[in-house]
Scaffold this motif. Sequence first.
Motif, PDB file in Angstrom:
ATOM      1  N   VAL A   1       0.537   6.330   2.117  1.00 47.00           N
ATOM      2  CA  VAL A   1       1.411   6.391   3.289  1.00 47.00           C
ATOM      3  C   VAL A   1       0.637   6.305   4.601  1.00 47.00           C
ATOM      4  O   VAL A   1       1.193   5.905   5.626  1.00 47.00           O
ATOM      5  CB  VAL A   1       2.301   7.654   3.269  1.00 47.00           C
ATOM      6  CG1 VAL A   1       3.278   7.614   2.107  1.00 47.00           C
ATOM      7  CG2 VAL A   1       1.473   8.917   3.261  1.00 47.00           C
ATOM      8  N   ASP A   2      -0.643   6.639   4.578  1.00 45.31           N
ATOM      9  CA  ASP A   2      -1.437   6.535   5.803  1.00 45.31           C
ATOM     10  C   ASP A   2      -1.656   5.082   6.220  1.00 45.31           C
ATOM     11  O   ASP A   2      -2.056   4.818   7.367  1.00 45.31           O
ATOM     12  CB  ASP A   2      -2.768   7.259   5.640  1.00 45.31           C
ATOM     13  CG  ASP A   2      -2.569   8.777   5.575  1.00 45.31           C
ATOM     14  OD1 ASP A   2      -1.571   9.271   6.135  1.00 45.31           O
ATOM     15  OD2 ASP A   2      -3.399   9.454   4.949  1.00 45.31           O
ATOM     16  N   ALA A   3      -1.379   4.140   5.326  1.00 43.28           N
ATOM     17  CA  ALA A   3      -1.449   2.723   5.705  1.00 43.28           C
ATOM     18  C   ALA A   3      -0.437   2.409   6.808  1.00 43.28           C
ATOM     19  O   ALA A   3      -0.622   1.461   7.575  1.00 43.28           O
ATOM     20  CB  ALA A   3      -1.214   1.833   4.493  1.00 43.28           C
ATOM     21  N   LEU A   4       0.604   3.243   6.902  1.00 44.47           N
ATOM     22  CA  LEU A   4       1.599   3.041   7.956  1.00 44.47           C
ATOM     23  C   LEU A   4       0.999   3.216   9.343  1.00 44.47           C
ATOM     24  O   LEU A   4       1.505   2.666  10.321  1.00 44.47           O
ATOM     25  CB  LEU A   4       2.766   4.017   7.774  1.00 44.47           C
ATOM     26  CG  LEU A   4       3.680   3.725   6.588  1.00 44.47           C
ATOM     27  CD1 LEU A   4       4.589   4.916   6.305  1.00 44.47           C
ATOM     28  CD2 LEU A   4       4.504   2.468   6.855  1.00 44.47           C
TER      29      LEU A   4
ATOM     30  N   ALA B   1       0.833  -1.209   0.000  1.00 42.47           N
ATOM     31  CA  ALA B   1       0.000   0.000   0.000  1.00 42.47           C
ATOM     32  C   ALA B   1       0.872   1.265   0.000  1.00 42.47           C
ATOM     33  O   ALA B   1       0.588   2.227  -0.725  1.00 42.47           O
ATOM     34  CB  ALA B   1      -0.932   0.008   1.206  1.00 42.47           C
ATOM     35  N   VAL B   2       1.923   1.253   0.805  1.00 44.20           N
ATOM     36  CA  VAL B   2       2.765   2.441   0.965  1.00 44.20           C
ATOM     37  C   VAL B   2       3.658   2.653  -0.259  1.00 44.20           C
ATOM     38  O   VAL B   2       3.609   3.708  -0.904  1.00 44.20           O
ATOM     39  CB  VAL B   2       3.629   2.319   2.244  1.00 44.20           C
ATOM     40  CG1 VAL B   2       4.660   3.432   2.318  1.00 44.20           C
ATOM     41  CG2 VAL B   2       2.731   2.316   3.475  1.00 44.20           C
ATOM     42  N   TRP B   3       4.470   1.673  -0.578  1.00 39.50           N
ATOM     43  CA  TRP B   3       5.497   1.864  -1.621  1.00 39.50           C
ATOM     44  C   TRP B   3       4.927   1.750  -3.034  1.00 39.50           C
ATOM     45  O   TRP B   3       5.347   2.470  -3.928  1.00 39.50           O
ATOM     46  CB  TRP B   3       6.642   0.876  -1.436  1.00 39.50           C
ATOM     47  CG  TRP B   3       7.498   1.245  -0.274  1.00 39.50           C
ATOM     48  CD1 TRP B   3       7.552   0.620   0.937  1.00 39.50           C
ATOM     49  CD2 TRP B   3       8.413   2.350  -0.178  1.00 39.50           C
ATOM     50  NE1 TRP B   3       8.439   1.263   1.764  1.00 39.50           N
ATOM     51  CE2 TRP B   3       8.988   2.321   1.110  1.00 39.50           C
ATOM     52  CE3 TRP B   3       8.807   3.356  -1.059  1.00 39.50           C
ATOM     53  CZ2 TRP B   3       9.925   3.257   1.534  1.00 39.50           C
ATOM     54  CZ3 TRP B   3       9.744   4.285  -0.640  1.00 39.50           C
ATOM     55  CH2 TRP B   3      10.301   4.236   0.641  1.00 39.50           C
ATOM     56  N   ASP B   4       3.974   0.855  -3.253  1.00 39.87           N
ATOM     57  CA  ASP B   4       3.457   0.651  -4.619  1.00 39.87           C
ATOM     58  C   ASP B   4       2.274   1.560  -4.936  1.00 39.87           C
ATOM     59  O   ASP B   4       2.134   2.008  -6.068  1.00 39.87           O
ATOM     60  CB  ASP B   4       3.045  -0.807  -4.828  1.00 39.87           C
ATOM     61  CG  ASP B   4       4.232  -1.754  -4.734  1.00 39.87           C
ATOM     62  OD1 ASP B   4       5.392  -1.274  -4.729  1.00 39.87           O
ATOM     63  OD2 ASP B   4       4.000  -2.973  -4.646  1.00 39.87           O
ATOM     64  N   ASP B   5       1.418   1.811  -3.943  1.00 39.67           N
ATOM     65  CA  ASP B   5       0.222   2.618  -4.186  1.00 39.67           C
ATOM     66  C   ASP B   5       0.339   4.038  -3.653  1.00 39.67           C
ATOM     67  O   ASP B   5      -0.527   4.872  -3.924  1.00 39.67           O
ATOM     68  CB  ASP B   5      -1.007   1.949  -3.543  1.00 39.67           C
ATOM     69  CG  ASP B   5      -1.301   0.586  -4.151  1.00 39.67           C
ATOM     70  OD1 ASP B   5      -0.891   0.343  -5.318  1.00 39.67           O
ATOM     71  OD2 ASP B   5      -1.930  -0.249  -3.465  1.00 39.67           O
TER      72      ASP B   5
END
Length: 142
Positions: free
Chosen positions: A24-27, A17-21
Amino acid sequence: MPQESELKTRVRQVWHAVWDDGDVDALDSLLADDFERTAHGSTHPLSAAEFKDAVRTTREAFPDLTTTVEDLIEQDGHLAIYWSSTGTHRNEFFGVPATNRQVNTYGSNFCTFTDGRLSKERVTWDPRQLLTALGITSLGDD
């Protein structure tokens, strides 16, 4: 084939979610309140907010960035991640104008979890590999 642990599955999902999409809020679902990320050669650890900014900066420079978690090893509250990334340098990155070159880079992270949340992350990758791929330097330059 043994089933992957819940932690590994969660890390893979957040990583994607973070790196590919670029989400960053997935963190927020993974990082501890006192999260610190230390990278090889960095002068100070990054907080969660600084890490999110670093991801945004990277994704702006490499908008087609894709990352792959190649291996995960879990033991005693720690997770080791070996990853690879591919992307095309479309916008300025740390002062380097877009080269439109596709780059591949590799690295590893050593993660410490406390109460199921990522509290410390130590990252190792060779930025010279990226600079060489961008045509900025060769691996023989030091």
